[in-house]
Design a protein around this motif. Structure first.
Motif, PDB file in Angstrom:
ATOM      1  N   ILE A  38      43.404   3.392   0.621  1.00 56.22           N
ATOM      2  CA  ILE A  38      44.538   2.538   0.980  1.00 56.22           C
ATOM      3  C   ILE A  38      45.522   3.305   1.849  1.00 56.22           C
ATOM      4  O   ILE A  38      46.024   2.791   2.858  1.00 56.22           O
TER       5      ILE A  38
ATOM      6  N   THR B   7      46.489   2.376   5.669  1.00 55.86           N
ATOM      7  CA  THR B   7      47.884   2.106   6.013  1.00 55.86           C
ATOM      8  C   THR B   7      48.337   3.016   7.147  1.00 55.86           C
ATOM      9  O   THR B   7      48.997   2.567   8.096  1.00 55.86           O
ATOM     10  N   ARG B   8      47.970   4.280   7.064  1.00 57.74           N
ATOM     11  CA  ARG B   8      48.334   5.243   8.104  1.00 57.74           C
ATOM     12  C   ARG B   8      47.739   4.832   9.452  1.00 57.74           C
ATOM     13  O   ARG B   8      48.420   4.849  10.477  1.00 57.74           O
TER      14      ARG B   8
ATOM     15  N   THR C   9      46.794   1.800  10.372  1.00 55.93           N
ATOM     16  CA  THR C   9      47.422   0.553  10.810  1.00 55.93           C
ATOM     17  C   THR C   9      48.795   0.799  11.410  1.00 55.93           C
ATOM     18  O   THR C   9      49.129   0.262  12.471  1.00 55.93           O
ATOM     19  N   LEU C  10      49.607   1.624  10.741  1.00 54.97           N
ATOM     20  CA  LEU C  10      50.946   1.911  11.258  1.00 54.97           C
ATOM     21  C   LEU C  10      50.884   2.693  12.566  1.00 54.97           C
ATOM     22  O   LEU C  10      51.701   2.478  13.467  1.00 54.97           O
TER      23      LEU C  10
END
Length: 59
Positions: free
Chosen positions: A29, A33-34, A36-37
């Motif tokens: 996760i 997230t990393r 995606t950001l």
């Protein structure tokens, strides 16, 4: 099939496996997230660069 492990030993193994699975899921996760950001930041930077550097932008 007879095993040499006691019930407590089996339960400890199951608990350890659940813990490791939980850590692996958290890592997955966090990596997603990393990524995606990071992609969102790149896209935003490109968009703002195009918007502010366009010939129709006010000087």
């Amino acid at each position: 099939m007879k095993t040499d492990l006691t019930r407590e030993q089996m339960m400890m193994m199951v608990e350890r496996a659940r813990h490791e699975r939980s850590i692996a899921a958290g890592d997955m996760i966090a990596a997603g997230t990393r990524r995606t950001l990071s992609a969102l930041g790149r896209w935003t930077d490109r968009f703002l660069h195009l918007l502010l550097m366009s010939p129709t932008a006010r000087q």
